[in-house]
Motif scaffolding. Sequence first.
Motif, PDB file in Angstrom:
ATOM      1  N   CYS A 366     -14.880  -6.115  -1.580  1.00  0.00           N
ATOM      2  CA  CYS A 366     -14.387  -5.909  -0.209  1.00  0.00           C
ATOM      3  C   CYS A 366     -14.353  -7.257   0.509  1.00  0.00           C
ATOM      4  O   CYS A 366     -15.344  -7.997   0.508  1.00  0.00           O
ATOM      5  N   ALA A 367     -13.210  -7.588   1.131  1.00  0.00           N
ATOM      6  CA  ALA A 367     -13.063  -8.881   1.802  1.00  0.00           C
ATOM      7  C   ALA A 367     -11.980  -8.778   2.868  1.00  0.00           C
ATOM      8  O   ALA A 367     -11.264  -7.776   2.975  1.00  0.00           O
ATOM      9  N   ALA A 368     -11.875  -9.838   3.690  1.00  0.00           N
ATOM     10  CA  ALA A 368     -10.817  -9.916   4.690  1.00  0.00           C
ATOM     11  C   ALA A 368      -9.475 -10.139   4.011  1.00  0.00           C
ATOM     12  O   ALA A 368      -9.397 -10.697   2.902  1.00  0.00           O
ATOM     13  N   MET A 369      -8.394  -9.728   4.668  1.00  0.00           N
ATOM     14  CA  MET A 369      -7.063  -9.852   4.064  1.00  0.00           C
ATOM     15  C   MET A 369      -6.673 -11.311   3.822  1.00  0.00           C
ATOM     16  O   MET A 369      -5.942 -11.606   2.876  1.00  0.00           O
ATOM     17  N   ASN A 370      -7.174 -12.208   4.649  1.00  0.00           N
ATOM     18  CA  ASN A 370      -6.865 -13.632   4.443  1.00  0.00           C
ATOM     19  C   ASN A 370      -7.544 -14.210   3.203  1.00  0.00           C
ATOM     20  O   ASN A 370      -7.257 -15.348   2.823  1.00  0.00           O
ATOM     21  N   GLU A 371      -8.437 -13.453   2.608  1.00  0.00           N
ATOM     22  CA  GLU A 371      -9.108 -13.900   1.388  1.00  0.00           C
ATOM     23  C   GLU A 371      -8.438 -13.327   0.140  1.00  0.00           C
ATOM     24  O   GLU A 371      -9.051 -13.234  -0.926  1.00  0.00           O
ATOM     25  N   LEU A 372      -7.177 -12.971   0.251  1.00  0.00           N
ATOM     26  CA  LEU A 372      -6.420 -12.466  -0.891  1.00  0.00           C
ATOM     27  C   LEU A 372      -6.468 -13.482  -2.034  1.00  0.00           C
ATOM     28  O   LEU A 372      -6.156 -14.660  -1.857  1.00  0.00           O
ATOM     29  N   ALA A 373      -6.867 -13.017  -3.205  1.00  0.00           N
ATOM     30  CA  ALA A 373      -6.905 -13.891  -4.389  1.00  0.00           C
ATOM     31  C   ALA A 373      -5.523 -13.942  -5.024  1.00  0.00           C
ATOM     32  O   ALA A 373      -4.641 -13.113  -4.746  1.00  0.00           O
ATOM     33  N   SER A 374      -5.339 -14.904  -5.905  1.00  0.00           N
ATOM     34  CA  SER A 374      -4.040 -15.005  -6.593  1.00  0.00           C
ATOM     35  C   SER A 374      -3.868 -13.898  -7.624  1.00  0.00           C
ATOM     36  O   SER A 374      -2.750 -13.545  -7.984  1.00  0.00           O
ATOM     37  N   ASP A 375      -5.014 -13.324  -8.059  1.00  0.00           N
ATOM     38  CA  ASP A 375      -4.929 -12.276  -9.076  1.00  0.00           C
ATOM     39  C   ASP A 375      -6.244 -11.511  -9.089  1.00  0.00           C
ATOM     40  O   ASP A 375      -7.310 -12.038  -8.763  1.00  0.00           O
ATOM     41  N   TYR A 376      -6.154 -10.228  -9.409  1.00  0.00           N
ATOM     42  CA  TYR A 376      -7.338  -9.393  -9.635  1.00  0.00           C
ATOM     43  C   TYR A 376      -7.217  -8.836 -11.045  1.00  0.00           C
ATOM     44  O   TYR A 376      -6.623  -7.771 -11.260  1.00  0.00           O
ATOM     45  N   PRO A 377      -7.753  -9.534 -12.040  1.00  0.00           N
ATOM     46  CA  PRO A 377      -7.452  -9.221 -13.454  1.00  0.00           C
ATOM     47  C   PRO A 377      -7.851  -7.827 -13.895  1.00  0.00           C
ATOM     48  O   PRO A 377      -7.183  -7.239 -14.747  1.00  0.00           O
ATOM     49  N   LYS A 378      -8.943  -7.260 -13.359  1.00  0.00           N
ATOM     50  CA  LYS A 378      -9.408  -5.954 -13.832  1.00  0.00           C
ATOM     51  C   LYS A 378      -9.113  -4.823 -12.849  1.00  0.00           C
ATOM     52  O   LYS A 378      -9.436  -3.667 -13.127  1.00  0.00           O
ATOM     53  N   ALA A 379      -8.530  -5.146 -11.743  1.00  0.00           N
ATOM     54  CA  ALA A 379      -8.346  -4.133 -10.695  1.00  0.00           C
ATOM     55  C   ALA A 379      -7.170  -3.224 -10.998  1.00  0.00           C
ATOM     56  O   ALA A 379      -6.119  -3.661 -11.488  1.00  0.00           O
ATOM     57  N   THR A 380      -7.367  -1.940 -10.726  1.00  0.00           N
ATOM     58  CA  THR A 380      -6.291  -0.955 -10.856  1.00  0.00           C
ATOM     59  C   THR A 380      -5.897  -0.366  -9.498  1.00  0.00           C
ATOM     60  O   THR A 380      -4.842   0.260  -9.393  1.00  0.00           O
ATOM     61  N   THR A 381      -6.761  -0.566  -8.479  1.00  0.00           N
ATOM     62  CA  THR A 381      -6.508   0.027  -7.162  1.00  0.00           C
ATOM     63  C   THR A 381      -6.747  -1.017  -6.071  1.00  0.00           C
ATOM     64  O   THR A 381      -7.773  -1.704  -6.070  1.00  0.00           O
ATOM     65  N   LEU A 382      -5.785  -1.107  -5.165  1.00  0.00           N
ATOM     66  CA  LEU A 382      -5.896  -1.999  -4.013  1.00  0.00           C
ATOM     67  C   LEU A 382      -5.752  -1.175  -2.738  1.00  0.00           C
ATOM     68  O   LEU A 382      -4.747  -0.490  -2.545  1.00  0.00           O
ATOM     69  N   PHE A 383      -6.778  -1.209  -1.901  1.00  0.00           N
ATOM     70  CA  PHE A 383      -6.731  -0.545  -0.594  1.00  0.00           C
ATOM     71  C   PHE A 383      -6.581  -1.610   0.495  1.00  0.00           C
ATOM     72  O   PHE A 383      -7.335  -2.592   0.525  1.00  0.00           O
ATOM     73  N   ILE A 384      -5.615  -1.396   1.381  1.00  0.00           N
ATOM     74  CA  ILE A 384      -5.458  -2.252   2.561  1.00  0.00           C
ATOM     75  C   ILE A 384      -5.771  -1.403   3.785  1.00  0.00           C
ATOM     76  O   ILE A 384      -5.089  -0.423   4.067  1.00  0.00           O
ATOM     77  N   LEU A 385      -6.819  -1.777   4.528  1.00  0.00           N
ATOM     78  CA  LEU A 385      -7.166  -1.120   5.780  1.00  0.00           C
ATOM     79  C   LEU A 385      -6.963  -2.147   6.884  1.00  0.00           C
ATOM     80  O   LEU A 385      -7.693  -3.151   6.944  1.00  0.00           O
ATOM     81  N   THR A 386      -5.973  -1.930   7.743  1.00  0.00           N
ATOM     82  CA  THR A 386      -5.676  -2.958   8.737  1.00  0.00           C
ATOM     83  C   THR A 386      -5.274  -2.373  10.089  1.00  0.00           C
ATOM     84  O   THR A 386      -4.593  -1.341  10.155  1.00  0.00           O
ATOM     85  N   SER A 387      -5.716  -3.041  11.110  1.00  0.00           N
ATOM     86  CA  SER A 387      -5.255  -2.723  12.455  1.00  0.00           C
ATOM     87  C   SER A 387      -4.037  -3.591  12.765  1.00  0.00           C
ATOM     88  O   SER A 387      -3.627  -4.424  11.954  1.00  0.00           O
ATOM     89  N   THR A 388      -3.456  -3.375  13.930  1.00  0.00           N
ATOM     90  CA  THR A 388      -2.331  -4.180  14.403  1.00  0.00           C
ATOM     91  C   THR A 388      -2.745  -4.838  15.704  1.00  0.00           C
ATOM     92  O   THR A 388      -3.358  -4.196  16.566  1.00  0.00           O
TER      93      THR A 388
END
Length: 741
Positions: A366-388
């Motif tokens: 779990c991290a902030a959206m600005n900490e998006l990595a270039s790749d998540y090698p083992k991940a199968t699910t990505l959740f984005i929870l964001t306000s506007t």
Amino acid sequence: MLRKLHGLPGLLATLFFLVLTTSGAVLSIVPSLERSAAIIPAAGELSVAQLAERVLTNFPTTEQITRTASGEIIVYHNGDNQPSAVLVNPIQGTYLAPYQPSTWARWVKNLHRSFLLGDSGRALAGISAVLMVLICLSGITLLVQRLGGWSALLRPIAGSGSQRVHAELARFTVVALLISALTGSYMSSVHFGILPDAANNEPSFPEQVSGGTPVPVGTLTALQNVDSLQLKELVFPYLNDVKDFYSLTTTQGAGYIDQASGELLQFTPSSGNKQLQHWITVLHTGKGLWWFGLLLGFASLGVPALCMTGIKIWWQRRSNTLKPTVSAKSEQADTIILVGSEGNSTWGFAQNLQQQLVQAGKTVHCAAMNELASDYPKATTLFILTSTYGDGGAPSNANKFLAQLDLFNPKPQLHYAVLGFGDQQFPKFCQFGLDVDQALSQKGLQRILPITRINRCSATEFRHWGEDISKHLNIALTLNHNPAPAATTTFQLIDRIDYGVAVNAPTSILRFKPVQSSKKLWHTLRLKKRQPVPSFAPGDLFGITPPQGHSPRLYSLASSSNDGVLEICVRKQPQGLCSNFLHNLHIGDQIDGFIQHNPSFRPARGTQPIILVGAGAGIGPLAGFIRQNVAHNPMYLYWGGRNPESDFLYEPELNNYLKDERLCALNTAFSRATEKAYVQDAIQADAQDLRQLIAKGAQVLVCGSRDMANGVSQVFDNIVQPLHLSVAHLKAQGRYLEDVY
């Protein structure tokens, strides 16, 4: 960064801002008071020569004539061989009153300029003014960002709570506050020599004067050519000194006048810097522009509210900042949660989701959206929870996300779901979430389910979203995060008194007590959320949510904590969901409710008279105020009902209050009686007595329907007009309060 630049100086300098703005608001009244007392001749009606001649006729020992920015004429002379200063009528040159600067106003001015600490305090005031400039500029920028551009600044602001109040106040006060802060910063810089002082650029003394026999001041050509409205100061020459001269300062410049020839010597026009300094002083003090001073003072009164709402917003954000849950490393996780949040509230939902996923056996990062990595090698699910943020923009910890997507190389197995948080009152509801969802789709990722938008952090909608995710991922998720649990407790109806059935206006006095679960006193009982029952007073509000109701209804309390019950007066409305629910209660029935303080509707402390006005069920809090009047301060009640036989609410109690002198007088009006009358009629009948009470400082409190309150307001406007007052003036003074519905 911009938000910190706005909030941190405000938090650090709140006390200084409160002192500066409240003292400034007080000082803003002075120019208008001075202007109202000044006698102002018409333009061209009176020259400085004529003014000086008339003054000398009445004050032969005059040494100096000064015209203030507000138009008052001050004459300094030797009266009975004693220096004296008087205000004079400029047209006649006659005495008006002694000139005595207010000691109290001088104290407030010193408080405003230097916090009563001399030069060190003045430096502190200057620094506070600079901080206010910073806060105003950053606040304007934040407001423009929130509303979606400069063109939206005058549109209605959506949202609710402290953030909306803060934004509304800022929108209508920020320009005036910025002017005050900029001019204050300039004046402080001049005082400490950071900027040049134009007052130091005075004309040099004339090298030669005629030395002839002085002529009457009224014949001096140089003074005849100057309108008295342009005068700032005229200093007379020493008596019997033919080498001395007049010193003249006007709005156009300064110079000297030969007392024999009347020639203007060494006249120096006001420089651009001096004109600038003059107008900065005018804009900061309002002297010479009294109406503008009142506007600045009015804007200054918004600062305490801005400080309080700002502190509340800061505290809410701080409270919403949860300790980060331990996350797996991004390269090891099979599930990624990225969060975009401006006020930290979204993190609570993310952490609840993370905990449930971990319990389901997932490895979660779990991290902030600005900490998006270039790749998540083992991940199968990505959740984005964001306000506007603002008008469809990104929160501060997600403002780089869309750009970073260009470098993002997801594995084919990665699927995603976006959960947006926002407020449906905003036209671009969850717009940033929509933008992120679209960008991820264009990147080639597959959706688990379409984007879901949650309105105002709804715990129910979040739970439903979790149920949908559970079905798609085939895992058990029970999402239960609620950022704002209702602070309710269970109350039991213990007594009721019913009125008005005969006139088709059922009205009941209902008394509740919290349901006791132990032998502790009722006021120490705990709420469902393990919070103590708050203390309350008449005029506070009792919130009740009816069955199948979407929002609570608020009723004014007629009791205090000391009474041991929560008492409300409720009229049954034909289509009223909550009023019908309450009227159908029987003794022993239970409801859920909460207390909401209402400090803006209270009798003022002190011994001044209190005039209470109500109609129908609006008598509830008024009866409570009278019940609490054990000090026997003068209270007068005007109340309107339908019929004295069927709906004279609180009749026994009011008669007892008259006997024990908690109530001075009771005036009633009944619209269905033989002699039909309304509460406005009862007030009009006592107009003279009420006018005298208001002249003595009485406060008026009105409770009931809006139509009734409007009628009462019109009557009081007529009553106080001979006092040169209005209901608007009384409201501004806190002497006319309304609780209407």
